[in-house]
Design an enzyme around this catalytic site. Sequence first.
Site, PDB file in Angstrom:
ATOM      1  N   TYR A   1       0.809  -1.216   0.000  1.00 61.48           N
ATOM      2  CA  TYR A   1       0.000   0.000   0.000  1.00 61.48           C
ATOM      3  C   TYR A   1       0.845   1.271   0.000  1.00 61.48           C
ATOM      4  O   TYR A   1       2.037   1.242   0.277  1.00 61.48           O
ATOM      5  CB  TYR A   1      -1.068   0.013   1.083  1.00 61.48           C
ATOM      6  CG  TYR A   1      -0.691  -0.060   2.549  1.00 61.48           C
ATOM      7  CD1 TYR A   1       0.549   0.264   3.036  1.00 61.48           C
ATOM      8  CD2 TYR A   1      -1.659  -0.466   3.469  1.00 61.48           C
ATOM      9  CE1 TYR A   1       0.842   0.216   4.386  1.00 61.48           C
ATOM     10  CE2 TYR A   1      -1.378  -0.532   4.824  1.00 61.48           C
ATOM     11  CZ  TYR A   1      -0.128  -0.187   5.279  1.00 61.48           C
ATOM     12  OH  TYR A   1       0.146  -0.237   6.608  1.00 61.48           O
ATOM     13  N   GLU A   2       0.214   2.365  -0.392  1.00 63.62           N
ATOM     14  CA  GLU A   2       0.884   3.651  -0.651  1.00 63.62           C
ATOM     15  C   GLU A   2       1.940   3.523  -1.752  1.00 63.62           C
ATOM     16  O   GLU A   2       2.924   4.254  -1.779  1.00 63.62           O
ATOM     17  CB  GLU A   2       1.505   4.233   0.625  1.00 63.62           C
ATOM     18  CG  GLU A   2       0.533   4.449   1.748  1.00 63.62           C
ATOM     19  CD  GLU A   2      -0.651   5.318   1.372  1.00 63.62           C
ATOM     20  OE1 GLU A   2      -0.536   6.101   0.417  1.00 63.62           O
ATOM     21  OE2 GLU A   2      -1.702   5.188   2.027  1.00 63.62           O
ATOM     22  N   GLY A   3       1.734   2.600  -2.656  1.00 63.10           N
ATOM     23  CA  GLY A   3       2.658   2.381  -3.769  1.00 63.10           C
ATOM     24  C   GLY A   3       3.546   1.188  -3.514  1.00 63.10           C
ATOM     25  O   GLY A   3       4.314   1.166  -2.551  1.00 63.10           O
TER      26      GLY A   3
END
Length: 591
Positions: free
Chosen positions: A433-435
């Site tokens: 998550y968040e890239g």
Amino acid sequence: MSYRAPVKDLLFVMKELAGIDAAAELPGHEEAGYDTAVAVLEECAKLAEGVIAPLNREGDKNPSSYANGEVRTTPGFKEAFRQYAEGGWQGLQHPTEFGGQGLSKLIHAGCSEMINGANLSFALCPLLTDGAIEALLTAGTPEQQATYIPKMVDGSWTGSMNLTEPQAGSDLSQVRTRAEPQPDGSYKLFGTKIFITYGEHDLAGNIVHLVLARVAGAPEGVKGISLFICPKVLSDGSRNDVHCVSIEHKLGIKASPTAVLQYGDHGGAVGTLVGQENRGLEYMFIMMNAARFGVGLQGVGLAEHAYQQAVDFARDRVQSRPVDGSLPAAAAIIHHPDVRRMLMTMRAHTEACRALALVAAAAYDAAHAHPDAEARKQHQAFYEFLVPLVKGYSTEMSLEVASLGVQVHGGMGFIEETGAAQHLRDAKILTIYEGTTAIQANDLVGRKTGRDGGATARGIAAQVEATEAALAARASADGQAVAKRLAAARKAFLDVVDFMCAQSRAHPNAAYAGSVPYLMLAGSLLAGWQMARALIAAEDHIAAGQEVEFMKAKVVTARFYADHILVKAPALRDSIVEGADAVTALALESF
């Protein structure tokens, strides 16, 4: 086992590596010196150890639940969040004019690691709220700031980030949530958002959703995305037309509700525009970058907890005689060389990534507060280069550390009751998550290395080389050995920087085939650089007779990092520079 906040190590890094004394001389940071850090971290440790950590296992066994559009968090979370909010922790780094304490990102980062180490699922709610506050501080109107920030700072309300849709994961050009302008200047939002962390919960009275959507007639792709504030509860006390329709059943972080939110099923969710139309992705990246740094700290915190648990188990678990015959009977497994190797790997990785993150936080503070414009620019470039490493390298590290933690436990690690497996399950999401790690690596190759022709990367390498020289000038065998490994890793890094600058435009597949290995090489080098600096500081303390046992452990851990982790850098260089063709050589139909 009970989580023990690593206050002493955090303070060592802040003082010796992140330069908190110098940081306290920056305008506006006069109250953020070492003495303040000691007081704040010790108080935060009490909350982390006594209130938040005891809920970690409970949250895994009794996750958040969904029924009839409402989410109930794990028993105990609501009271813990109340104590967190009343203690002023949400506002630690935010401006005093909005009710915050106005302390540095450096001090906040130390506290954030402890909260995440205590309980990853709990810490996600404050992390997203911090990001929402940052976005509004940068792009919100004075009215929006006055309406929303104080309530988030005092914990009355929380924040969420709404990017992802069923058809639009990392590719935000595919966002289809629409925003229809209204005569009063507001907008009505229609669409579905998925994977929304703490998108619905019972911890606070309102949730400030920051939502990416398209205004009718906006350009296609990312250039047509706008950002909106869409609160769960409107200013008149009525419920907005945004509803949770389900929460996900996940591999880990089970106590953190991951919501599917539906906007506009009953006439349209009322939202207000943040900044200008079609600049939403630019504003959201403020929130995303804050969150990416925060996720890196999650990795460090989780790794620390997993390490502590593995050490405790290794001290207690009796199994087999030592191979050197030093004991006549079966001994605690901490006597066995391979268990020691695993524990040292866990320890070295955790300390190195902690140092990397806190040094990055100090650079952020200087980038925003240094009186000299050129110095601000240099610190900003340094911080931005480190963000994908803090996020990508530290989270990949946490997954390795959590896996080693299970291995130290042996068969008992595979049994849920020991808790070792929870760390491994929780850690996996951090690389996603968040890239994902690949997205962080693409950022490192394209924006952070290629865009300036490798100038920032080479400038950092020059700082590493200066540390090598300082080590080489010392009489200690450990210093000499670390200098040798650091030099080899730096040269490998520079070879890859040259390769990336040459190939990223001319032969992009060749460059991006090695993007993740490049991130891992850069992360290990810059984390290893901090370990080398720690060795220098520790040896100086030993020579002065200060905290000798603690400092000896610092020296040993730095030496281990150099000999067992940094040593892999040249091999990574070879796989990137010489192995690119093998990545894409296999015909697609042969997979």
